[in-house]
Design a protein around this motif. Structure first.
Motif, PDB file in Angstrom:
ATOM      1  N   ARG A  72      70.716  48.168  52.951  1.00 20.24           N
ATOM      2  CA  ARG A  72      72.126  47.842  52.728  1.00 20.24           C
ATOM      3  C   ARG A  72      72.513  46.515  53.387  1.00 20.24           C
ATOM      4  N   ARG A  73      71.844  46.209  54.502  1.00 25.28           N
ATOM      5  CA  ARG A  73      72.178  44.999  55.250  1.00 25.28           C
ATOM      6  C   ARG A  73      70.967  44.546  56.053  1.00 25.28           C
ATOM      7  N   PRO A  84      74.658  41.159  53.570  1.00 23.44           N
ATOM      8  CA  PRO A  84      74.436  42.323  52.724  1.00 23.44           C
ATOM      9  C   PRO A  84      73.192  42.150  51.874  1.00 23.44           C
ATOM     10  N   VAL A  86      71.322  43.391  48.228  1.00 23.86           N
ATOM     11  CA  VAL A  86      71.503  44.028  46.927  1.00 23.86           C
ATOM     12  C   VAL A  86      70.150  44.154  46.239  1.00 23.86           C
ATOM     13  N   THR A 106      74.134  36.450  50.195  1.00 23.42           N
ATOM     14  CA  THR A 106      73.606  37.789  49.918  1.00 23.42           C
ATOM     15  C   THR A 106      72.098  37.708  49.767  1.00 23.42           C
ATOM     16  N   THR A 152      69.575  47.680  57.977  1.00 25.06           N
ATOM     17  CA  THR A 152      70.396  48.890  57.870  1.00 25.06           C
ATOM     18  C   THR A 152      70.210  49.479  56.493  1.00 25.06           C
ATOM     19  N   ARG A 153      69.926  50.782  56.471  1.00 20.26           N
ATOM     20  CA  ARG A 153      69.592  51.425  55.202  1.00 20.26           C
ATOM     21  C   ARG A 153      70.756  52.298  54.728  1.00 20.26           C
ATOM     22  N   THR A 154      70.617  52.849  53.538  1.00 21.47           N
ATOM     23  CA  THR A 154      71.747  53.498  52.878  1.00 21.47           C
ATOM     24  C   THR A 154      72.270  54.725  53.613  1.00 21.47           C
TER      25      THR A 154
END
Length: 224
Positions: A72-73, A84, A86, A106, A152-154
């Motif tokens: 996620r980040r 972030p 994607v 991004t 950082t994961r979902t």
């Protein structure tokens, strides 16, 4: 990656169903994803020497892989990078689009590949600049062995990686297997990739790729 004048239809990561084709496509993305929204050439980033791993740098041991989760980040505190992430999926032509130039800060993750923290090499790619300003990975070449990369994961968990080395691969001497393949079997690894070298205005591409390699050394929960 930056801007340059090119025929329509270039600037995408061409991939397919086999690993060999994937590697070739990722190399092509590194070479060709310098198309910006206009036709002017971006400034050069200057020639960059490979850092590798200096003698005497002690690195922590790798930890066991984690369950695979989408990112996620990504944060690299030593470089001031916090961005972030994607996923980039295949379009109807079998290409993976890099992050759009409307989102210069991004990072793109190759979503059909390894998930950060899982065994294998997860791939994070970002532009070095646009026509008018630096982009998310402009400072990536300044990374040094031992630096931390936090993904950082979902589910809010953090996979912490330690930079192993930094290398620059000239466009004309690019070893896709070395760049994109895992270095140690069953180890969770990370590759952060952007353009480097100098901007060849005639060709509309950078002359090299900066590749930061890291491996999983810790995990934790997000504080935010």
């Amino acid at each position: 990656m930056s801007s340059g004048t090119r025929p329509a239809g270039t600037g995408r990561l061409v991939t397919g169903v086999t690993w060999a084709v994937l590697l070739s496509g990722l190399w092509l993305w590194g070479r060709e994803a310098t198309d910006g929204p206009g036709g002017s050439s971006a400034p050069t980033t200057g020639d960059i020497a490979a850092v590798g791993r200096p003698p005497g740098v002690e690195l922590p041991p790798a930890r066991d892989p984690l369950p695979g989760l989408a990112p996620r980040r990504v944060d690299i505190p030593s470089l001031g990078i916090s961005a972030p992430v994607v996923a980039r999926g295949l379009d109807g032509t079998g290409a993976v689009d890099p992050p759009p130039y409307a989102m210069p800060h991004t990072v793109g993750w190759f979503g059909s590949g390894t998930r950060p923290g899982a065994a294998g090499a997860a791939l994070l790619v970002g532009h070095v600049d646009t026509e008018t300003r630096p982009a998310v990975f402009y400072g990536l070449s300044a990374a040094r062995p031992g630096a931390k990369v936090r993904v950082t994961r979902t589910d809010g968990s953090i996979a912490e990686f330690t930079v192993d080395d930094v290398q620059v691969f000239p466009r004309e001497d690019f070893d896709a297997g070395k760049v994109y393949g895992a270095r140690v079997a069953h180890r969770a690894e990370l590759r952060l990739i952007t353009c480097g070298g100098t901007f060849d205005r005639a060709a509309g591409t950078y002359t090299a790729n900066v590749v930061v390699s890291a491996y999983l050394t810790g995990s934790g929960a997000s504080s935010g």
